[in-house]
Design an enzyme around this catalytic site. Structure first.
Site, PDB file in Angstrom:
ATOM      1  CG  ASN A 389      90.412  72.314  14.883  1.00 53.88           C
ATOM      2  OD1 ASN A 389      90.565  71.884  13.742  1.00 53.88           O
ATOM      3  ND2 ASN A 389      91.045  71.784  15.912  1.00 53.88           N
ATOM      4  CG  ASP A 390      86.095  70.237  14.574  1.00 54.67           C
ATOM      5  OD1 ASP A 390      87.112  69.624  14.262  1.00 54.67           O
ATOM      6  OD2 ASP A 390      85.593  70.193  15.715  1.00 54.67           O
TER       7      ASP A 390
END
Lengths: 463, 109
Positions: A389-390
């Protein structure tokens, strides 16, 4: 006298073999050969030591060696690759424990003989015991968090940083006092006690996602403690091996911090997760996401010539490495090429994701690190993001207000199309919305990674 | 300056040079092998076994007890560390279908 020369030659050879062994780690082809050299070095050093005149009896040595070897073999043959971060944390604790106990034994020995330890020796001994004791408890805490015996979320309270800094200063104060007054036994024991407490307190506020930095930092401390042991007992091979270990941990700490866009102090005193709540994407939930079905995704992958898989820690949690490998085989069967883009903090320790994929029989030629693979994204037909994700959030490049702004990311948003496999629209560990999911080129494939991947493989087999 | 002071000073030279060599050598290890690297350096730093052996072989009871525990802890790292490093390194396999000189995607074929 001849015996003493033999011992010194053994240590000299061992030091050289350790350095050559680590040099072998420079490539996957030479790594195993390098390790054989390092093992030979270790054997030489141990044999050399056993011949030393100071050793008066062997029975307890044999007990220690037998117990340690048995436990070492048992752990290392059984531990699964996903649990490697815990195992490494545990071994930092063992290494630091050995250094601390040797330091304590040395101090007690001098006290028993009524000798006062010389100031330079006390400087080494104190350093050894101070760093050793905080590494022991710090590593046990890291182990507990990674093994999920302890809650992996940061534990914070008011005045936490002030308390930790005060305790650390008190410990350093005791250390300095000991160098000046080397026979102050109370100060020595108080320093051990404070060191043990600091190890616990300093890891409490650190969250699971920050573990790569913590493990690397503890690695460095354990190495420095070993090296200090060498100073205290006047043994060069210990100084050298400890310095190598310390340098390695130091380099990895820097790499991990850089990959997370954080400084050491920020990791240790930051307690991430409290600040970035305000960073919601403008428009938030109003933005549409495009969903894709398994069938459409399978067709898209089948026609892709170049596919880059972006695995995140979610993949390891789902234990879906083998399914990813099967999917890649299907893409290759259709004439496509598959690479894997590995972000430095894709796992829970440096390089973890590479080991997990290698275990699933992904050839290492297909594993690319971030700098290597980023120029390839514009030519990539489909990027498949699994549980990351990040590390794929373009806000790190574009949004100055984002808490991850400046963090190096994989340029997934530059590829021709993107499929993101995700359980739901929950944000990642940093609590930050990800603009990639709202990109018109992105299609979301909701569901559990493992079952989605298996279904994709089944559909592609039918094409 | 006392003799022990000078000996410590020589030890600082050894430490400094070893740290530089370590920084150079380990800086060249690819990210691919960072986990085996950490487990390997762990095994190597189990060399504190050397100090532990001397303590365990002493004539003093307390020193022997502390030393024996230290020997056990250090040999867990040495034996376990080398075994697990090898277990990991054996998993890293070269793809016979690809040329050894990892080509850039889209420029090689």
């Amino acid at each position: 006298m001849a015996r003493e020369y033999f011992v010194q030659v053994a240590y000299l050879l061992a030091s050289g073999l350790f350095i050559l062994g680590l040099k072998g780690m420079g490539s996957a082809e030479t790594a195993r050969r390098g390790m054989f050299l390092a093992e030979a070095g270790m054997l030489l050093a141990v044999i050399g030591t056993l011949l030393q005149a100071e050793i008066l009896r062997y029975e307890w040595i044999l007990v220690g060696l037998a117990v340690g070897s048995a436990v070492g073999v048992a752990i290392s043959l059984r531990v699964p690759m996903t649990a490697m971060p815990q195992r490494i944390a545990a071994s930092h604790a063992f290494g630091a424990l050995a250094a601390t106990l040797v330091g304590l034994a040395e101090f007690l020995g001098s006290q028993g003989h009524g000798e006062v330890i010389a100031h330079p020796k006390m400087a080494a001994l104190g350093f050894e015991v101070m760093f050793g004791s905080l590494t022991v408890t710090g590593s046990i805490m890291a182990f507990g968090k990674l093994q999920e015996i302890l809650p992996s979320a940061p534990i914070t309270y008011r005045g936490q940083n002030a308390t930790n800094i005060a305790l650390f200063l008190a410990t350093v104060g005791l250390y300095v006092y000991l160098i000046v007054v080397p026979d102050a036994a109370w100060a020595f024991y108080a320093m051990i006690g404070l060191g043990l407490a600091i190890g616990i307190l300093i890891v409490l506020p650190i969250g699971g996602a920050d573990m790569p930095v913590v493990i690397s930092l503890l690695n460095s401390y354990a190495g420095l403690a070993s090296s200090a042991t060498g100073f205290a007992i006047g043994n060069n091979v210990l100084i050298i091996a400890g310095a190598l270990d310390g340098a390695s941990g130091f380099i990895l700490s820097i790499l991990m911090s850089r990959a997370m866009n954080r400084s050491f102090t920020n990791v240790l005193f930051g307690a991430f997760g409290s600040a970035p709540a305000a960073a919601a994407l403008k428009g938030g939930a109003a933005l549409p996401v495009r969903e894709v079905t398994i069938e459409d995704a399978a067709v898209q992958l089948a026609f892709a010539r170049r596919v880059i898989v972006v695995p995140g820690y979610g993949l390891a949690v789902a234990q879906a490495q083998h399914q990813v490998r099967e999917l890649a085989q299907q893409v290759e069967r259709q004439g496509g090429e598959v690479l894997y883009a590995i972000h430095p903090v894709a796992g829970r320790m440096p390089g973890h994701m590479n080991v997990l994929l290698a275990e699933a029989n992904v050839p290492y030629d297909a594993l690319r690190d971030m700098d290597e693979v980023n120029p390839d994204f514009p030519e990539c037909d489909v990027s498949l993001v699994v549980g990351a994700n990040d590390v794929v959030n373009p806000a790190a490049r574009t949004d100055q207000a984002s808490p991850i702004f400046g963090m190096p990311i994989l340029d997934v948003d530059k590829s021709k199309s993107i499929i993101v496999m995700k359980r739901s629209m929950n944000p990642g560990f940093a609590g930050i919305e990800n603009a990639l999911f709202y990109d018109p080129k992105t299609a979301m494939l909701f569901g559990y990674a493992k079952s989605s991947l298996s279904k994709l493989v089944a559909h592609m087999k039918g094409l | 300056m006392s003799n022990t002071g000078l000996v410590s000073f020589m030890a600082l030279y050894v430490f400094m040079l070893a740290a530089f060599v370590g920084y150079q050598v380990i800086g060249r290890v690819p990210a691919l092998l960072h986990t085996p690297l950490m487990s390997a350096t762990n095994a190597i730093s189990g060399i504190s076994l050397v100090g532990s052996l001397v303590a365990a072989g002493s004539s003093d009871t307390v020193t022997t007890i502390l030393g024996t525990v230290a020997v056990a802890a250090a040999s867990i790292n040495v034996v376990g560390g080398f075994l697990i490093t090898d277990r990991m390194l054996r998993m890293f396999k070269h793809d016979p279908g690809r040329p050894a000189k990892r080509p850039k995607l889209g420029h090689g074929g």
